[in-house]
Design a protein around this motif. Structure first.
Motif, PDB file in Angstrom:
ATOM      1  N   ILE A 462      -1.993   5.161  -9.599  1.00 46.56           N
ATOM      2  CA  ILE A 462      -2.086   4.600  -8.249  1.00 46.56           C
ATOM      3  C   ILE A 462      -0.996   3.551  -7.999  1.00 46.56           C
ATOM      4  CG2 ILE A 462      -3.520   3.207  -6.690  1.00 46.56           C
ATOM      5  CD1 ILE A 462      -5.981   4.497  -7.957  1.00 46.56           C
ATOM      6  N   GLU A 466       2.966   5.046  -7.986  1.00 46.57           N
ATOM      7  CA  GLU A 466       2.857   5.012  -6.517  1.00 46.57           C
ATOM      8  C   GLU A 466       2.682   6.419  -5.947  1.00 46.57           C
ATOM      9  OE1 GLU A 466       4.997   2.199  -4.134  1.00 46.57           O
ATOM     10  OE2 GLU A 466       5.915   1.296  -5.912  1.00 46.57           O
ATOM     11  N   LYS A 468       1.843   9.642  -3.971  1.00 44.85           N
ATOM     12  CA  LYS A 468       1.970   9.861  -2.521  1.00 44.85           C
ATOM     13  C   LYS A 468       0.978  10.902  -1.989  1.00 44.85           C
ATOM     14  CE  LYS A 468       5.603   7.141  -1.814  1.00 44.85           C
ATOM     15  NZ  LYS A 468       5.743   6.571  -3.160  1.00 44.85           N
ATOM     16  N   LEU A 473      -4.749  10.908  -4.411  1.00 48.52           N
ATOM     17  CA  LEU A 473      -5.165   9.510  -4.238  1.00 48.52           C
ATOM     18  C   LEU A 473      -6.667   9.411  -3.986  1.00 48.52           C
ATOM     19  CD1 LEU A 473      -2.505   7.548  -2.119  1.00 48.52           C
ATOM     20  CD2 LEU A 473      -3.417   6.936  -4.362  1.00 48.52           C
ATOM     21  N   GLN A 510      -2.014   0.745  -1.260  1.00 52.62           N
ATOM     22  CA  GLN A 510      -2.522   2.112  -1.439  1.00 52.62           C
ATOM     23  C   GLN A 510      -3.917   2.252  -0.823  1.00 52.62           C
ATOM     24  OE1 GLN A 510      -0.495   4.381  -2.100  1.00 52.62           O
ATOM     25  NE2 GLN A 510      -0.089   4.666  -4.289  1.00 52.62           N
ATOM     26  N   SER A 513      -3.620   2.229   3.028  1.00 49.80           N
ATOM     27  CA  SER A 513      -2.820   3.306   3.625  1.00 49.80           C
ATOM     28  C   SER A 513      -3.708   4.388   4.234  1.00 49.80           C
ATOM     29  CB  SER A 513      -1.874   3.920   2.587  1.00 49.80           C
ATOM     30  OG  SER A 513      -2.614   4.558   1.549  1.00 49.80           O
TER      31      SER A 513
END
Length: 691
Positions: A462, A466, A468, A473, A510, A513
């Motif tokens: 995560i 990072e 995407k 996620l 995260q 988002s």
């Protein structure tokens, strides 16, 4: 020849007029005549009644299939002839016509508007019981169509309104055709046992070389599998160059005498072809078992799958077949690449992970994924923490668990941690592991996974990589939530890994988002904070004072920000199985506020936030509609309500009471939504039937 041309890559460049023979054959009644010939037990020639031979049936089926391939509309016309479709099943009693019949049936069922009922097939139990293992594996391709709900709405993208309407309709109509077909199969003696044997069969135990060569010869003629055969032949040629062992495939129409070589050097089957043959079968079998596991007879299927040792069998195949290392030229289908989900290797892995997810989800049999040593480890964790052992662990039949050094769950964790960042498997792996943790929170289960470095792996994916992909996620946030919920040790590990403000900011970025993806983690942390605040313990107090995440969630402005956005991103018309969790997370925040007698404060703050956004009444009206739908949806769904209760450790009666208080029509009530919606903006009585 026309059909062969159709399935090659050049078909994109050709026009329909390239296939005049099949078109003219159908135009002048050829298809109807073939159907008539097949359905007649005998045919009259010069006054004599002659029985139609298997060879003639085989030719009729070949011509029918080729016509279906080349001429638009033929397959749909055949699908409308229900008596013919049912009749085709009876042709599978002959080994000579089995593969042709199965291929044609599969094509027809693919376009048939109404699902056939297997209980209408004459002597179904006898037919299936007499299949050899190879035929049963091929038959699973047909079963995959007959036991899966047609346009079920089980997909997360279908709205709950539509699904609820469909369920009401289904209740009035009785069991669906798919449910009837599942019950028909489960009534066949030994059916599930044979599927389990097929799924766990080792490559060395599979059908001998000669019979597989015969099937490959059929595939060469039967164009449905032409691309698979093309891939198999390429690998065979690659290996033959190294091993001096080759297979010569006869041309279409060649007889066994002059077309199929019998010399030992020409019938040695390359190992990769044996493996791919087994993979093609297993993915069909695993799909059927997975559907049965999710059906009405779930408990019956669970009991049989455990009894016939499916899980230990899959554990023994894990390294050598299911998650085997790819060769330098990994086998993929023609026109695809190694990472394409159409690749048999990829499909088998995903089907395997889906099966594990269905098997573990809210069921005590999930502990069969461990071996004896790992079960003892769970007991030791409970003993050390001075908490009662999980009853399901004590009740697990040790003769049915995995054997070897590692259980299936541990093996899955090992490959999960090695998976490349861009891998499509990450989503399915996380879902499978999360299903093991679902239900009533178990400290021992969590610690078992924490000791194997799962939390650090998730945080690396995560924060440091990072990630995407929204799907990955979401699956990682859901898994992290289940792993950390109510677990002080997990929060300590989290704080140790997220040890700088920079890392914490990446983590928050995260989360923020997409709240649809991260809201389950927000819910778990909120619930954990509430429990920790009510405990008198030095270890808990230390975590409360040091953990960045708990400090962040404890702030009222943070909670209000989450609450506002959670309510704002969903509407009754757009609620799905995927985003309804946002509604339940917003309710958790308000239930915990109610416990602390702060519910009026939170509602008043929501009202102020509405006004600051220049949309008075918009949010609270929407929330009112959502809560009305919540009552309709959950008060008639025992399973859903049990899941809410188990996952939150809040009694379902408290959920219901809180919703009733919020929907109270009395504008004098300080805890009713209507008290915070000004009269000119009131819009709570709108009918939210699907538009």
């Amino acid at each position: 020849m026309e059909a062969m041309a159709f399935v090659t890559e050049e078909r994109k460049l050709t026009q329909e007029t390239t296939y005049p023979n099949t078109y003219i054959f159908d135009l002048f009644g050829g298809v109807d005549l073939l159907v008539e010939i097949l359905m007649r037990p005998t045919i009259s020639i010069r006054g004599q009644k002659l029985k139609i031979s298997d060879e003639m049936s085989k030719d009729c089926l070949s011509i029918l299939y080729n016509t279906c391939v080349c001429t638009e509309g033929v397959t749909k016309r055949l699908a409308e002839k229900n008596d013919f479709v049912i009749f085709l099943f009876t042709l599978m009693t002959s080994k000579k016509t089995f593969l042709q019949t199965a291929t044609l049936i599969e094509d027809i069922l693919g376009v048939k508007k109404e699902m056939i009922r297997l209980d209408e097939v004459p002597n179904l139990s006898s037919l299936v019981s007499n299949f050899d293992q190879q035929q049963l594996a091929n038959f699973c391709r047909i079963l995959a169509v007959t036991i899966s709900e047609m346009d079920t709405g089980n997909d997360d993208k279908h709205t709950l309104l539509a699904k609820n309407a469909q369920q009401k309709k289904s209740l009035s109509l009785g069991p669906s055709a798919a449910e009837i077909n599942q019950a028909a199969l489960l009534s066949i003696p030994g059916f599930v046992e044979r599927l389990c044997k097929l799924a766990t069969r080792k490559v060395s135990e599979s059908t001998g070389t000669a019979s597989f060569l015969q099937e490959l010869e059929e595939w060469y003629t039967w164009l449905d599998n032409a691309l698979v055969l093309d891939a198999l032949m390429r690998v065979a040629n690659e290996e033959s160059e190294h091993n001096q062992a080759s297979i010569v495939f006869p041309p279409p129409g060649a007889s066994e005498e002059n077309g199929l070589p019998h010399t030992s050097t020409r019938t040695q089957l390359p190992q990769s072809m044996k493996i791919m043959h087994e993979i093609m079968y297993k993915l069909e079998v695993l799909y059927v078992l997975c559907v049965l596991l999710m059906g009405r007879q779930r408990n019956q299927v669970h009991r049989m799958i455990a009894e016939f040792k499916l899980i230990p069998g899959l554990n023994n195949l894990f390294d050598k077949l299911i998650w085997r290392k790819h060769s330098a030229s990994a086998l993929v289908l023609h026109g695809h690449n190694q990472n394409c989900d159409c690749s048999p290797d990829i499909t088998l892995k995903i089907q395997f992970l889906r099966l594990l997810q269905s098997f573990s989800d809210h069921h005590e049999n999930k502990y069969l994924l461990l071996n004896n040593q790992e079960l003892n480890e769970l007991s030791a964790i409970s003993l050390k923490a001075n908490i009662p052992e999980v009853e399901a662990v004590l009740n697990t039949d040790r003769s049915l668990v995995c054997d070897g050094k590692r259980g299936l769950l541990t093996r899955l964790l090992q490959v999960m941690k090695k998976e490349p960042a861009e891998s499509s498997f990450r989503f399915w792996q996380a879902r499978a592991v999360e299903s093991f943790l679902r239900g009533t929170t178990s400290y021992a289960d969590q610690m078992f996974l924490l000791k194997r470095g799962l939390l650090e792996h998730i945080l690396y994916c995560i924060v440091d990589s990072e990630c995407k992909s929204r799907d990955v996620l979401q699956s990682y946030f859901d898994l992290l939530g289940e792993l950390m919920k109510f677990n002080v040790d997990a929060f300590k590990r989290f704080n140790k890994y997220i040890n700088t403000d920079a890392k914490f900011q990446v983590f928050l970025k995260q989360i923020n988002s997409s709240l649809v993806d991260s809201n389950m983690l927000v819910r778990c942390v909120t619930l954990s904070l509430d429990r920790f605040e009510n405990q008198v313990d030095m270890k808990v107090a230390e975590v409360l004072s040091e953990c960045r995440l708990l400090a962040y969630i404890s702030q009222v402005p943070t909670q209000m920000s989450f609450l506002f956005r959670l309510i704002n991103i969903i509407h009754v018309q757009t609620l799905t199985q995927e985003n309804v969790s946002c509604l339940n997370t917003s309710l958790v925040i308000l239930m915990l506020a109610r416990r602390k007698e702060r519910l009026p404060l939170y509602l008043r703050l929501l009202q102020r936030m509405e006004h600051s956004k220049k949309y008075p009444g918009f949010l609270l009206n929407n929330f009112h509609h959502l809560l009305r739908f919540w009552q309709q949806h959950y008060l008639h769904k025992d399973k859903d309500s049990t899941c809410l209760e188990n996952s939150s450790c809040i009694s379902f009666s408290y959920w219901k009471e809180t919703v009733s208080i919020l929907l109270n029509p009395d504008r004098q009530s300080p805890s009713a939504l209507v008290s915070y919606i000004e009269e000119p903006y009131m819009d709570i009585d709108r009918d939210f039937a699907e538009e």
